[in-house]
Design a protein around this motif. Sequence first.
Motif, PDB file in Angstrom:
ATOM      1  N   TYR A 200     -18.606  34.125  24.492  1.00  0.00           N
ATOM      2  CA  TYR A 200     -19.560  35.205  24.744  1.00  0.00           C
ATOM      3  C   TYR A 200     -19.245  36.383  23.827  1.00  0.00           C
ATOM      4  CZ  TYR A 200     -20.635  32.572  28.978  1.00  0.00           C
ATOM      5  OH  TYR A 200     -21.000  31.572  29.852  1.00  0.00           O
ATOM      6  N   PHE A 201     -20.289  37.156  23.499  1.00  0.00           N
ATOM      7  CA  PHE A 201     -20.117  38.332  22.653  1.00  0.00           C
ATOM      8  C   PHE A 201     -20.296  39.624  23.431  1.00  0.00           C
ATOM      9  CE2 PHE A 201     -21.898  34.958  19.840  1.00  0.00           C
ATOM     10  CZ  PHE A 201     -20.691  34.631  19.258  1.00  0.00           C
ATOM     11  N   GLY A 202     -20.753  39.533  24.668  1.00  0.00           N
ATOM     12  CA  GLY A 202     -20.844  40.688  25.542  1.00  0.00           C
ATOM     13  C   GLY A 202     -20.002  40.417  26.770  1.00  0.00           C
ATOM     14  N   MET A 203     -20.582  40.688  27.926  1.00  0.00           N
ATOM     15  CA  MET A 203     -19.865  40.466  29.176  1.00  0.00           C
ATOM     16  C   MET A 203     -19.758  38.971  29.451  1.00  0.00           C
ATOM     17  SD  MET A 203     -18.344  41.854  31.751  1.00  0.00           S
ATOM     18  CE  MET A 203     -18.899  43.566  31.704  1.00  0.00           C
ATOM     19  N   PRO A 204     -18.541  38.424  29.540  1.00  0.00           N
ATOM     20  CA  PRO A 204     -18.403  36.999  29.848  1.00  0.00           C
ATOM     21  C   PRO A 204     -18.791  36.724  31.292  1.00  0.00           C
ATOM     22  CG  PRO A 204     -16.262  38.057  29.825  1.00  0.00           C
ATOM     23  CD  PRO A 204     -17.241  39.100  29.374  1.00  0.00           C
ATOM     24  N   GLN A 205     -19.117  35.474  31.586  1.00  0.00           N
ATOM     25  CA  GLN A 205     -19.411  35.116  32.962  1.00  0.00           C
ATOM     26  C   GLN A 205     -18.758  33.784  33.281  1.00  0.00           C
ATOM     27  OE1 GLN A 205     -23.740  35.144  32.951  1.00  0.00           O
ATOM     28  NE2 GLN A 205     -23.811  32.933  32.941  1.00  0.00           N
TER      29      GLN A 205
ATOM     30  N   PRO B 148     -24.382  29.451  27.147  1.00  0.00           N
ATOM     31  CA  PRO B 148     -25.133  30.043  26.044  1.00  0.00           C
ATOM     32  C   PRO B 148     -26.040  29.011  25.361  1.00  0.00           C
ATOM     33  CG  PRO B 148     -22.859  30.789  25.959  1.00  0.00           C
ATOM     34  CD  PRO B 148     -22.911  29.693  26.981  1.00  0.00           C
ATOM     35  N   HIS B 149     -27.148  29.509  24.837  1.00  0.00           N
ATOM     36  CA  HIS B 149     -28.242  28.649  24.410  1.00  0.00           C
ATOM     37  C   HIS B 149     -28.148  28.269  22.939  1.00  0.00           C
ATOM     38  CE1 HIS B 149     -32.499  28.145  22.951  1.00  0.00           C
ATOM     39  NE2 HIS B 149     -32.527  27.351  23.999  1.00  0.00           N
ATOM     40  N   ASN B 150     -28.464  27.016  22.664  1.00  0.00           N
ATOM     41  CA  ASN B 150     -28.587  26.488  21.304  1.00  0.00           C
ATOM     42  C   ASN B 150     -30.077  26.307  21.022  1.00  0.00           C
ATOM     43  OD1 ASN B 150     -28.327  25.040  18.887  1.00  0.00           O
ATOM     44  ND2 ASN B 150     -27.736  23.138  19.884  1.00  0.00           N
ATOM     45  N   PRO B 151     -30.632  26.994  20.016  1.00  0.00           N
ATOM     46  CA  PRO B 151     -29.965  27.670  18.894  1.00  0.00           C
ATOM     47  C   PRO B 151     -29.887  29.191  18.983  1.00  0.00           C
ATOM     48  CG  PRO B 151     -32.244  27.264  18.321  1.00  0.00           C
ATOM     49  CD  PRO B 151     -32.065  26.724  19.733  1.00  0.00           C
ATOM     50  N   THR B 152     -30.490  29.842  20.009  1.00  0.00           N
ATOM     51  CA  THR B 152     -30.678  31.296  19.954  1.00  0.00           C
ATOM     52  C   THR B 152     -29.466  32.106  20.376  1.00  0.00           C
ATOM     53  OG1 THR B 152     -31.493  31.573  22.228  1.00  0.00           O
ATOM     54  CG2 THR B 152     -33.105  30.908  20.540  1.00  0.00           C
ATOM     55  N   GLY B 153     -28.565  31.522  21.172  1.00  0.00           N
ATOM     56  CA  GLY B 153     -27.416  32.268  21.656  1.00  0.00           C
ATOM     57  C   GLY B 153     -27.701  33.147  22.858  1.00  0.00           C
ATOM     58  N   SER B 154     -28.880  33.008  23.482  1.00  0.00           N
ATOM     59  CA  SER B 154     -29.152  33.796  24.684  1.00  0.00           C
ATOM     60  C   SER B 154     -28.362  33.243  25.866  1.00  0.00           C
ATOM     61  CB  SER B 154     -30.652  33.817  25.003  1.00  0.00           C
ATOM     62  OG  SER B 154     -31.102  32.531  25.388  1.00  0.00           O
ATOM     63  N   VAL B 155     -28.169  34.084  26.868  1.00  0.00           N
ATOM     64  CA  VAL B 155     -27.356  33.737  28.042  1.00  0.00           C
ATOM     65  C   VAL B 155     -28.154  34.017  29.306  1.00  0.00           C
ATOM     66  CG1 VAL B 155     -25.303  34.367  29.375  1.00  0.00           C
ATOM     67  CG2 VAL B 155     -25.153  34.142  26.880  1.00  0.00           C
ATOM     68  N   MET B 156     -28.188  33.053  30.229  1.00  0.00           N
ATOM     69  CA  MET B 156     -28.782  33.311  31.530  1.00  0.00           C
ATOM     70  C   MET B 156     -27.718  33.899  32.444  1.00  0.00           C
ATOM     71  SD  MET B 156     -30.878  30.914  34.287  1.00  0.00           S
ATOM     72  CE  MET B 156     -32.492  30.999  33.489  1.00  0.00           C
ATOM     73  N   LYS B 157     -28.001  35.075  32.972  1.00  0.00           N
ATOM     74  CA  LYS B 157     -27.054  35.751  33.844  1.00  0.00           C
ATOM     75  C   LYS B 157     -26.797  34.921  35.108  1.00  0.00           C
ATOM     76  CE  LYS B 157     -28.021  40.470  32.326  1.00  0.00           C
ATOM     77  NZ  LYS B 157     -28.805  40.091  31.166  1.00  0.00           N
ATOM     78  N   ARG B 158     -25.604  35.075  35.651  1.00  0.00           N
ATOM     79  CA  ARG B 158     -25.229  34.309  36.837  1.00  0.00           C
ATOM     80  C   ARG B 158     -26.185  34.576  38.002  1.00  0.00           C
ATOM     81  NH1 ARG B 158     -20.888  31.426  38.804  1.00  0.00           N
ATOM     82  NH2 ARG B 158     -20.486  31.622  41.042  1.00  0.00           N
ATOM     83  N   SER B 159     -26.620  35.815  38.147  1.00  0.00           N
ATOM     84  CA  SER B 159     -27.550  36.125  39.234  1.00  0.00           C
ATOM     85  C   SER B 159     -28.856  35.358  39.073  1.00  0.00           C
ATOM     86  CB  SER B 159     -27.820  37.632  39.280  1.00  0.00           C
ATOM     87  OG  SER B 159     -28.348  38.086  38.046  1.00  0.00           O
ATOM     88  N   GLU B 160     -29.331  35.211  37.836  1.00  0.00           N
ATOM     89  CA  GLU B 160     -30.557  34.445  37.580  1.00  0.00           C
ATOM     90  C   GLU B 160     -30.327  32.955  37.821  1.00  0.00           C
ATOM     91  OE1 GLU B 160     -33.787  35.347  36.672  1.00  0.00           O
ATOM     92  OE2 GLU B 160     -33.126  37.372  37.203  1.00  0.00           O
ATOM     93  N   LEU B 161     -29.149  32.454  37.433  1.00  0.00           N
ATOM     94  CA  LEU B 161     -28.828  31.049  37.686  1.00  0.00           C
ATOM     95  C   LEU B 161     -28.803  30.754  39.184  1.00  0.00           C
ATOM     96  CD1 LEU B 161     -25.996  30.439  35.063  1.00  0.00           C
ATOM     97  CD2 LEU B 161     -28.164  29.207  35.172  1.00  0.00           C
ATOM     98  N   ALA B 162     -28.190  31.643  39.949  1.00  0.00           N
ATOM     99  CA  ALA B 162     -28.133  31.448  41.398  1.00  0.00           C
ATOM    100  C   ALA B 162     -29.521  31.490  42.007  1.00  0.00           C
ATOM    101  CB  ALA B 162     -27.230  32.505  42.028  1.00  0.00           C
ATOM    102  N   LEU B 163     -30.352  32.435  41.549  1.00  0.00           N
ATOM    103  CA  LEU B 163     -31.726  32.523  42.042  1.00  0.00           C
ATOM    104  C   LEU B 163     -32.504  31.263  41.697  1.00  0.00           C
ATOM    105  CD1 LEU B 163     -34.117  34.100  43.240  1.00  0.00           C
ATOM    106  CD2 LEU B 163     -34.438  35.158  40.978  1.00  0.00           C
TER     107      LEU B 163
END
Length: 367
Positions: A196-201, A159-174
């Motif tokens: 995480y506040f939604g789906m953990p990865q 998760p990102h500092n400071p915004t809290g956004s998350v890069m999905k695992r599929s995007e990381l793999a790509l």
Amino acid sequence: MDLHPFLLDQWTARFADASPAIRFHLAGSTGPSWTLAEIAALGDTPLDLTNTPLGYSSAEGSRALREAIGAYHGVDPDWVVITTGGSEALSLLFCVLERPGADILVPDPGYPAYDAMARAWRLKTQTYRLTREARYAQTADVVLAAMTAHSVAAIVNTPHNPTGSVMKRSELALLAGEAAGRGMALIVDEVFHPIYFGMPQPSAADLDNVIVVGDMSKALSLPGLRLGWIIDRDAERRSRLITARSYFAISHSPLLEIVATHALTHSAAILARAQAVADANLRAVEAMVENLRGLLDWVKPEGGTTVFPWFVDGRDSRPFCEAAAAKGVLIAPGDCFGQSHHLRIGIANHCEGLEHGLEIAAAIIKA
């Protein structure tokens, strides 16, 4: 080399001995604090440090600690190199990646040390923009669009500092695959994983062409240990990292390594507490933003321990943060992240009472 002032560190240091004292420290990004006694008491066998020899550890870190970190991320412990916090991890990586004319891709907004430490190692930085309009979404395309012919690595913080956004695992793999094809390494900063506040990865440490940076300071809530790590399956680069660390630091403290090993062995309890505090405090911030609709807005974070709201009218947040500090509420002004109309609020440090601190802040905004 002259480095840019570290505005975030200067801001928090300025109020360390404030009078009146800061009652609500919302400028940081760590989880709820633990004492050594509380950590030592975790598990069936209390930790005892009294017979620990006060010698050196190995440059790569003790086997027991590397095994605990390997288990935490689900990877081979031989891939792990211990560092003095996440900052030394970054410094070591930039050291071994540096070559004449090279650049590295970093997020904007992002943790200020990325740019400063890269430049200290004579790496140029190219920024990829995370935008409010896109809800700070982190995608492979956004990162790759910033690449140049001289790019040697990209940093993703999720998760990102400071915004809290998350890069999905599929995007990381790509992204990792695309980076490999272009001769780039992908550094994934996971110091806020797994909050995480939604789906953990799962951790990205098992993905090909990914180097993970982690530490004990953020999600694991133990910044005083000053202990971090690099996970890198590339044996040749890992050997270079260990050599560099042998020169820079020799080793970490064996006392702190033993404490960290014990904490990681019982990380479920530490993470459960951090997650519960972050969940409750995120709801409090959400209520504050709703109460200040028209004055303050945000993108609700997907993970991590910080939120990054902004003033709707575009005002500079520093005067507000000054006024809040005078009332005992410390919030980080957005200019520490290059976006002056934003402010960063830490949501995982205070186990109770954060609502009152937010009420004081809201009253100042409404005044």
